[in-house]
Design a protein around this motif. Sequence first.
Motif, short mmCIF file in Angstrom:
data_model
loop_
_atom_site.label_atom_id
_atom_site.label_comp_id
_atom_site.label_asym_id
_atom_site.label_seq_id
_atom_site.Cartn_x
_atom_site.Cartn_y
_atom_site.Cartn_z
N GLY A 470 0.84 -1.20 0.00
CA GLY A 470 0.00 0.00 0.00
C GLY A 470 0.87 1.25 0.00
O GLY A 470 1.04 1.91 -1.02
N HIS A 471 1.43 1.57 1.13
CA HIS A 471 2.39 2.67 1.23
C HIS A 471 3.76 2.14 0.84
O HIS A 471 4.24 1.19 1.46
N PRO A 472 4.41 2.74 -0.17
CA PRO A 472 5.73 2.23 -0.55
C PRO A 472 6.72 2.22 0.61
O PRO A 472 7.53 1.29 0.72
N LEU A 473 6.63 3.22 1.48
CA LEU A 473 7.60 3.26 2.59
C LEU A 473 7.30 2.21 3.65
O LEU A 473 8.14 1.94 4.51
N ALA A 474 6.11 1.63 3.60
CA ALA A 474 5.79 0.54 4.54
C ALA A 474 6.52 -0.75 4.18
O ALA A 474 6.57 -1.68 4.99
#
Lengths: 699, 699
Positions: A470-474
């Motif tokens: 979902g969130h690339p940084l996740a």
Amino acid sequence: MTAPQLTDVHPAWLPPEAFRALGSRRTVVQGTGLLVETVRQEVADAAARYGGSLRQPTTGADEPTEPDDLVLALTTGATVPAGAAAVLAELAAQTGQLGADGFALARRAGVTVVLADAAPGLLYGLFEVVRRGEAAFGAGFPVERHRPAMRLRMLNHWDNVTVDPVMGQVERGYSGGSIFWRDGALTPELSRVRAYGRLLAASGVNAVTVNNVNVHAVEARLLTDRLGDVAAIADELRPYGIRVHLSITFAAPVTLGGLPTADPLDEHVRAWWAKTTRQVYDTIPDFGGFVVKADSEGQPGPFGYGRSHADGANVLAEAVAPFGGAVHWRAFVYNHRQDWRDRSTDRARAAYDHFAPLDGQFRDNVILQVKYGPIDFQVREPISPVIAAMPATRLAVELQVTQEYTGQQRHVCYLGPLWSEVLGFGPWGADGPSVADVAAGRTADVAGPPVGGGGLAAVSSVGDDPFWTGHPLAQANLYAFGRFAWNPRLDPLAILDEWIDLTFVPTATGDPDRLRRTLHAIMDDSWRTYERYTAPLGVGFMVRPGHHYGPDVDGYEYTPWGTYHFADRDGVGVDRTRATGTGFTGQYPAPWSQVYESLDQCPDELLLFFHHVPYGHVLHSGSTVIQHIYDTHFAGVEQVTESRRRWAEIVDLVDPAVAARVGERLDEQVRSATEWRDQLNTYFFRKSGVPDAHGRRIH
Amino acid sequence: MTAPQLTDVHPAWLPPEAFRALGSRRTVVQGTGLLVETVRQEVADAAARYGGSLRQPTTGADEPTEPDDLVLALTTGATVPAGAAAVLAELAAQTGQLGADGFALARRAGVTVVLADAAPGLLYGLFEVVRRGEAAFGAGFPVERHRPAMRLRMLNHWDNVTVDPVMGQVERGYSGGSIFWRDGALTPELSRVRAYGRLLAASGVNAVTVNNVNVHAVEARLLTDRLGDVAAIADELRPYGIRVHLSITFAAPVTLGGLPTADPLDEHVRAWWAKTTRQVYDTIPDFGGFVVKADSEGQPGPFGYGRSHADGANVLAEAVAPFGGAVHWRAFVYNHRQDWRDRSTDRARAAYDHFAPLDGQFRDNVILQVKYGPIDFQVREPISPVIAAMPATRLAVELQVTQEYTGQQRHVCYLGPLWSEVLGFGPWGADGPSVADVAAGRTADVAGPPVGGGGLAAVSSVGDDPFWTGHPLAQANLYAFGRFAWNPRLDPLAILDEWIDLTFVPTATGDPDRLRRTLHAIMDDSWRTYERYTAPLGVGFMVRPGHHYGPDVDGYEYTPWGTYHFADRDGVGVDRTRATGTGFTGQYPAPWSQVYESLDQCPDELLLFFHHVPYGHVLHSGSTVIQHIYDTHFAGVEQVTESRRRWAEIVDLVDPAVAARVGERLDEQVRSATEWRDQLNTYFFRKSGVPDAHGRRIH
């Protein structure tokens, strides 16, 4: 077998560019078997891209005309390539096995050498070489021995085969649908499953459950007539050293087997489990075992038959034992139909009260899987006292990679620092074994004989989203979980560095140092930032009921879920002391039983978990509770706003799709954090009547 | 046509036994046409059961050998049976028409006579005779003229053709699935639809919408390619004088017609509506018209094209006008994405702000359908100021029979007293026209020329539940709605008497007086009891978000829905004054604009709707606000407990299935009321810190 090339999916921490150093070298891979072939293919793919070479090992003592730059070899081979011989000798002079997953790494005389006793170790060694990039081929270094701290490094997928109209397909999933299941059947995109296995192997994970711990009707049948689907997934993950496990329902002997009971002491039930399990292993010989959520939030369990959880776990353990399997039995058992008016019941006590008396009664292939905190993956909780209470039981510690309570992958929240604190915490004090030691099986110095560790488990954050999480940084959280399971003593910011250097730096379209600095600025402290603008001082559960996103201070205050803060016009917090509260502090050994009991000694960040205090109570920080709430909430929003500003400065350095996705999510994070700030501040101002010392706007 | 005999459905207020008096008489029915045949069949069925007779009217002046007991005749016939001639003469000597739905009723010389100018009136007259039972055949009485106060007496069904996984099939439905639709298609149980029409006719209802005002994709097509299903329902309801109406989506020209716009001033859009409407009337010649929820809670509307709601309504009105149809245009338009931090926006103001400036701009077959209160069917609200603000517009007042906010048919809550208060309220003071007068079109004495009334509408509570309404006692609300639409001046307790005497007394298995007394004891004050244990003093909205059942005091406090109470440690309530608040009080004419503005004059029961006051504020009752909250909440639970006790005393007098269902629901009501009491009291005690004056337990 070729490593999957997915064109429409983000490569996460394995972009082709991360293989540049490796791919430009001359490499030899010695050994045979499925996982060695995986290593060989990785090298061949990289070499084909970057001009290096993969040499086929010759038999006997023949050597190549040009020396190898990199040797990857099993120690169990008749010989090793010449470049590795000296390292092998040095290794042999040392004591201790490398184990199935371990490897040795050295560089001498211009040759980088990876040695492993078994194929999985060779694969992990390869990914270590990838991680180091050019540094793996620079100055020489003596033999390093790498062994994972945890034997079991497991991700639990709360995936359903069918799509629930309310919960979606993945319970507490924030990354689209399942990568394993689609439209009620096995996914047609098995190459995606394979790519997932490859990412996990590169982070250190070696076990995966393929279905939700809340086992519904369709998913129950994965154990029997839909077992072929599980086998298909196992086939994709096996080349990466990952075993599949299955979440099963305790009621299966009734619902699937047609028996009149699922009583674990019933002979027919035992026989049914034995027979059913044998069929599983006939189909999937390296099947990992079962994960069970029993007598919890409506799931069936041994209580229904007047049996203990040891009885329940042992009947399953007996069935998988002949095949080397394990049973992960979750300790998440509590009364979810509590009466909020009943102040004597404390959900925090439940796991200890249920399980501590059972210590020593579980078979040795039962692993009791314990959430790290006594409630439920809140942004701040004390360590579960169960972890210190069961020296004669194998314990796995459960983390949550999916950000159910930490922003649901719409907020940047790098959990490495949280997990590092959790794993490094000493339940018996700073000098005793740590939580990670318990999970690794090293509690012998405290009590009883060594029982072996249960490892580390976590709820996955992965779905069929193009960015996986979902969130690339996740993605960093997924990566960090594997790395911590391998070595819980790693510095969380060093892990973040690794992840940035694999994921972003090789594909950066400009100054990689600026990119690295900015990502650190956004991510390093993001967990504490999230804590600042959400529930304060360890009080927990101020989220919207049901979906758990966004604030609703009283949302769970009058519900049956056992998650209360007891805020009134005078103060806030849960009195869990022995002196005047629920007595939960008494579940800890010294020194924590005293530290948490004491209002003076209790750490600020857990104050409201253990004590009900007036708003004017002065923290160790010097601030009052109410002013702390205001200050942290204003500060948290400022920090998120600053992160968004910083991201805007580096969007030119990253892939536009990543830039756009992160940008959208940061907008939402600012909105949501502002909502948290305003609701929390307004709620506590309305209750306390205390104005902000700095006169800032409270609505 | 035979009246449907449903074996597995409760007969509600038309059990066969209610026809005993009628059925044991000699009756003649004179007239022709569909509805006259309905009357004839009702008489024949009753006579067959109870030994009476239905005489076929003879031509000319021939008279039967035995005199009739009951004559039902159209005044338009060439002659009337001899027994009715004197009554006809007396009627002719009076002035005024009976109208299509009206009838005259008299008893003289041992003959009971019903005369009507048109067939619907004859049907209503028949049911009046049923309602009176033996009294219709006792002492003589002079001619009574009966005409409905409202021409349109409409039930809106919020039924969907398909089942929503979250909302179920009927939005805000608490009585099972739809009686019109099943599994995405027309119900196969059309006899149930016919039985429903019969019940409605006996209560006075003459119009029904067959689908939800929130029009989803499948339901939109009822207007076009699924129109045949609507026609099939119309065929079932027509024999009972009920016309079908359809909820349509304003976007239909785009979504169904394939046009690029739904702009109401676009010529192609006008033409599309005209053509589509003509097809509807070709199929259903007595089609009633359209109901529209536009620009509300996400539904499309004229705002999307920069047009006014008058523009939007008029294009539809123009399309139905040639066929005598009407457009019910809902005034429920507000910003449902409000920022809770924005104190300047007041949802209560919205309908007036949107619609009052449009007065006089609507075509004369547009009916603006206005919820009785400015918010949303709360247990206590002031009257919507829109009702007094649009003298040149036909207004329908909308009630809610389905108990969305009044216990969802799990609680006994007889709404007759609420509706009686609403309909009898004088927006211009006690001496001016009432709300009912406005709905009936009698506002001419206030301003402008008479425009005709819009009637009374309500959201239905009916589903495919065997008791029709979930709670058997909730049938009383359905019955009462029709009766009030016919005559808003009826005493709500007299209506309850009628309902009891039709529904329970004819089938009582013992002392009917005891049964009647107990039902009155349980039901008479049940609305005020419900008010006592829920949101206090008109403050509204303390329900659980989403499903709206049970308490959650802060559930809507920080949401975008515009429904706030602003409780803090010092006080509670919404300041809607002109002096210091949102200015909502200024939307009322005198005297209410002054009464509500004044803290001293504002009625206690609406205090928190209009004012934010300290907990210590003294009410007209002499109690403080906080003590009132405690006292009413304790009292409310006591009353519900008493109702349960009373019900247990009469279970032997009623059908066991009814007894069981009501008993279960009373158990739930006691539980839920206790939960309301405890949450509300605890919430306000925690906020105010004021102890209960009587020392009762607050958790």
